[in-house]
Scaffold this motif. Structure first.
Motif, PDB file in Angstrom:
ATOM      1  N   VAL A  67       0.836  -1.200   0.000  1.00 28.40           N
ATOM      2  CA  VAL A  67       0.000   0.000   0.000  1.00 28.40           C
ATOM      3  C   VAL A  67       0.873   1.253   0.000  1.00 28.40           C
ATOM      4  CG1 VAL A  67      -1.663   1.316   1.364  1.00 28.40           C
ATOM      5  CG2 VAL A  67      -1.986  -1.134   1.038  1.00 28.40           C
ATOM      6  N   ALA A  68       2.033   1.189   0.658  1.00 30.84           N
ATOM      7  CA  ALA A  68       2.939   2.339   0.640  1.00 30.84           C
ATOM      8  C   ALA A  68       3.343   2.689  -0.784  1.00 30.84           C
ATOM      9  CB  ALA A  68       4.172   2.054   1.494  1.00 30.84           C
ATOM     10  N   THR A  69       3.484   1.679  -1.639  1.00 33.48           N
ATOM     11  CA  THR A  69       3.821   1.931  -3.042  1.00 33.48           C
ATOM     12  C   THR A  69       2.670   2.652  -3.739  1.00 33.48           C
ATOM     13  OG1 THR A  69       5.243  -0.015  -3.126  1.00 33.48           O
ATOM     14  CG2 THR A  69       4.442   0.844  -5.228  1.00 33.48           C
ATOM     15  N   ALA A  70       1.420   2.232  -3.500  1.00 34.22           N
ATOM     16  CA  ALA A  70       0.262   2.896  -4.106  1.00 34.22           C
ATOM     17  C   ALA A  70       0.157   4.353  -3.659  1.00 34.22           C
ATOM     18  CB  ALA A  70      -1.021   2.137  -3.756  1.00 34.22           C
ATOM     19  N   ILE A  71       0.514   4.612  -2.396  1.00 36.59           N
ATOM     20  CA  ILE A  71       0.488   5.993  -1.895  1.00 36.59           C
ATOM     21  C   ILE A  71       1.594   6.813  -2.552  1.00 36.59           C
ATOM     22  CG2 ILE A  71       0.863   7.413   0.155  1.00 36.59           C
ATOM     23  CD1 ILE A  71      -0.531   5.210   1.778  1.00 36.59           C
ATOM     24  N   GLU A  72       2.775   6.218  -2.668  1.00 35.74           N
ATOM     25  CA  GLU A  72       3.899   6.923  -3.296  1.00 35.74           C
ATOM     26  C   GLU A  72       3.572   7.280  -4.749  1.00 35.74           C
ATOM     27  OE1 GLU A  72       8.672   6.198  -4.254  1.00 35.74           O
ATOM     28  OE2 GLU A  72       7.533   4.766  -3.054  1.00 35.74           O
ATOM     29  N   GLN A  73       2.847   6.407  -5.447  1.00 29.94           N
ATOM     30  CA  GLN A  73       2.443   6.666  -6.829  1.00 29.94           C
ATOM     31  C   GLN A  73       1.221   7.572  -6.924  1.00 29.94           C
ATOM     32  OE1 GLN A  73       1.808   2.634  -8.123  1.00 29.94           O
ATOM     33  NE2 GLN A  73       3.977   2.272  -8.564  1.00 29.94           N
ATOM     34  N   GLN A  74       0.667   7.982  -5.769  1.00 28.56           N
ATOM     35  CA  GLN A  74      -0.507   8.851  -5.667  1.00 28.56           C
ATOM     36  C   GLN A  74      -1.731   8.237  -6.352  1.00 28.56           C
ATOM     37  OE1 GLN A  74       0.049  13.046  -6.360  1.00 28.56           O
ATOM     38  NE2 GLN A  74       1.874  13.141  -5.085  1.00 28.56           N
ATOM     39  N   ARG A  75      -1.787   6.904  -6.355  1.00 23.24           N
ATOM     40  CA  ARG A  75      -3.016   6.234  -6.774  1.00 23.24           C
ATOM     41  C   ARG A  75      -4.072   6.394  -5.692  1.00 23.24           C
ATOM     42  NH1 ARG A  75      -1.098   0.344  -7.971  1.00 23.24           N
ATOM     43  NH2 ARG A  75      -3.250   0.080  -8.700  1.00 23.24           N
ATOM     44  N   VAL A  76      -3.643   6.550  -4.461  1.00 25.18           N
ATOM     45  CA  VAL A  76      -4.496   6.882  -3.323  1.00 25.18           C
ATOM     46  C   VAL A  76      -3.707   7.857  -2.453  1.00 25.18           C
ATOM     47  CG1 VAL A  76      -5.744   4.687  -3.334  1.00 25.18           C
ATOM     48  CG2 VAL A  76      -3.652   4.923  -1.964  1.00 25.18           C
ATOM     49  N   ALA A  77      -4.378   8.454  -1.469  1.00 21.98           N
ATOM     50  CA  ALA A  77      -3.717   9.401  -0.573  1.00 21.98           C
ATOM     51  C   ALA A  77      -3.932   8.975   0.873  1.00 21.98           C
ATOM     52  CB  ALA A  77      -4.270  10.812  -0.786  1.00 21.98           C
ATOM     53  N   ARG A  78      -2.994   9.351   1.747  1.00 21.58           N
ATOM     54  CA  ARG A  78      -3.201   9.114   3.173  1.00 21.58           C
ATOM     55  C   ARG A  78      -4.391   9.943   3.652  1.00 21.58           C
ATOM     56  NH1 ARG A  78       2.455   9.025   3.107  1.00 21.58           N
ATOM     57  NH2 ARG A  78       2.507  11.276   3.328  1.00 21.58           N
ATOM     58  N   SER A  79      -5.136   9.392   4.581  1.00 18.78           N
ATOM     59  CA  SER A  79      -6.276  10.099   5.148  1.00 18.78           C
ATOM     60  C   SER A  79      -6.334   9.754   6.627  1.00 18.78           C
ATOM     61  CB  SER A  79      -7.572   9.696   4.419  1.00 18.78           C
ATOM     62  OG  SER A  79      -8.663  10.444   4.896  1.00 18.78           O
ATOM     63  N   GLY A  80      -7.491   9.983   7.246  1.00 15.59           N
ATOM     64  CA  GLY A  80      -7.602   9.684   8.671  1.00 15.59           C
ATOM     65  C   GLY A  80      -6.576  10.455   9.468  1.00 15.59           C
TER      66      GLY A  80
END
Length: 491
Positions: A67-80
């Motif tokens: 999931v850290a890879t998906a966040i790094e690629q900005q396919r998703v963003a950190r929230s909460g």
């Protein structure tokens, strides 16, 4: 097995999990003892399909790395609260004092899927058991605008548990993009926003009008949804806009199109972190929305841009810088005009016809006008509808929708022929070039599209005296018997 060799096997297991590979060295899950020894508190055992799930902590760490890879690629963003972890979701099954049955998947988050609302989203990662192997599948990252959330409470082997939607303080990390409805109950002043009336874009299928913008330190979400704060190093943007996606006539919706379907208006943001489409499912046909997104605090470079285009058959893409509304490049002049519904004082012209030795009279009626840049017309090669546009930015397309009624008119499929006898006279003399036509099974076209100057304010429509040769009924003579129809095209 010696203590050292056993430690090496665990290390191999962890490396295999991080790489998403199978775990051939892992024995099959062990059956859950019945009854389990009671344990008052602390760590728990998670069970899958009645068996203990070995090395659950290693699975969680491997999922978090993916999931850290998906966040790094900005396919998703950190929230909460900004901490992204993987969890197991409980299932409805008998639980022991210290073991908990779970779904065959991890849930990783909270994250935010671009284009969804601000509620926490989660990424599912299936857990696969193949004989003596336990492995993770690829993360099922939701498509933009498609949120996924576990239905039950989520747990971790250390005994932690939480409700998936329980989050009042929400952080927005890099790549955050949320779209939520605007009920208009909160003013720009209350929200710390400024006027954005200089932001406006329109084409033949949609319009976007800016209502407010700002970079507040936090944003109160509607319906007591908590407060959204940007992560350290990020700046939160709030854009308030009104969207109007114009409904196509039934004739156009039911027709066959060159690219498989009618044009669909699309709205996007061109940001320093990349292109972001606003999911169409989140856009109202007519209504206001908030668009919340993040940009790097020290990003520099080009400012964010709002983009309007027509997907599928994109002949035109417009973009303006935020928040000034300055066009990024030259835009068609006709789309800068504020043109409301176009009406004419006289909409009918009488005409005479002769075919096969019989004569009669009929009325040519203008039933609608569209002045713009892109118009759908029948393509001669395929017979399907496709979009056309004028050759230069100082030109425009005028679509005249027509009806012809009269007793004794011959029945023939000839709209593509009779369209050439319907002339548009321009101010100062001369006739406009016919750019395209629409027709069905009738004698006359349903619409004729003319190429005109972008600043045109008036014109005249008339039957041009002459004849056409019908496919099955022979020669048809047409002539006007009343003055031309005046078309008023004032802004």
């Amino acid at each position: 097995m010696s203590r050292s060799r056993k430690g090496q096997a665990v290390l191999v297991l962890l490396l295999a999990l991080v790489g998403g590979c199978g775990l051939p060295q892992e024995p099959a899950p062990e059956p859950v003892p019945s009854p389990p020894a009671p344990k008052p508190s602390g760590p728990i055992e998670v069970t899958l399909q009645g068996h203990r799930l070995p090395n659950a902590d290693a699975l969680l760490r491997a999922g978090e790395a993916a999931v850290a890879t998906a966040i790094e690629q900005q396919r998703v963003a950190r929230s909460g609260d900004g901490t992204v972890q993987c969890w197991f979701a409980r299932v409805e099954a008998e639980e022991g004092e210290y073991y908990v049955p779970v779904e065959p998947k991890l849930w990783c988050g909270p994250i935010q899927v671009p284009g969804t609302g601000p509620a926490p989203d989660w990424i599912p990662i299936p857990v696969l058991t193949k004989g003596d192997r336990v492995e993770l599948d690829e993360p099922k990252v939701p498509a933009p605008g498609q949120a996924t959330t576990p239905a039950a409470e989520i747990v971790r082997p250390d005994g932690a548990s939480r409700k998936p939607n329980a989050q009042n303080e929400r952080n927005a990390g890099p790549g955050y993009l949320a779209v939520l409805p605007d009920d208009g109950k909160r003013s720009n002043v209350e929200l710390g926003l400024k006027d954005a009336s200089d932001v406006h874009l329109r084409d033949d299928f949609a319009s976007v009008e800016g209502k407010g913008w700002g970079m507040p330190g936090s944003f109160p979400l509607p319906d007591n949804g908590g407060v959204l704060n940007p992560e350290r190093g990020q700046r939160l943007w709030v854009l308030r806009v009104h969207v109007n996606r114009k409904q196509l006539d039934e004739e156009l919706l039911s027709a066959s199109w060159v690219n498989g379907g009618a044009p669909v208006p699309g709205i996007a943001l061109d940001l320093p972190g990349g292109w972001r489409d606003l999911p169409k499912a989140q856009l109202p046909d007519s209504g206001a929305i908030f668009v919340l997104f993040t940009v790097p605090e020290q990003g520099g470079g080009a400012p964010p841009k709002l983009v309007l285009n027509t997907n599928v058959q994109s002949l035109l893409e417009q973009a303006v810088e935020l928040p000034e509304g300055k066009p990024v490049y030259e835009l068609p002049a006709v789309l800068r005009r504020k043109v409301s519904a176009l009406k004419s004082p006289s909409t009918t012209q009488a005409l005479s016809f002769e075919a096969g030795g019989s004569t009669g009279t009929a009325n040519l009626t203008v039933s609608g006008l569209r002045l713009g840049w892109q118009r759908p017309v029948r393509q001669p090669e395929s017979g399907k509808l496709g979009l056309i546009s004028p050759p230069r930015n100082d030109r425009a397309l005028l679509e005249v929708q027509l009806q012809v009624n009269g007793d004794g008119l011959p029945e023939d499929l000839a709209g593509y022929l009779t369209a050439d006898r319907i002339a548009l006279k321009l101010p100062g003399g001369g006739k406009a070039k016919i750019a395209g036509k629409r027709y069905d099974g009738g004698l006359f076209p349903t619409a004729v599209v003319y190429e005109v100057p972008a600043d045109i304010t008036s014109a005249q429509l008339t039957i041009d005296a002459g004849s056409v040769t019908l496919p099955s009924r022979g020669r048809l003579e047409l002539a006007p018997t009343a003055p031309a129809i005046d078309l008023r095209l004032e802004p």
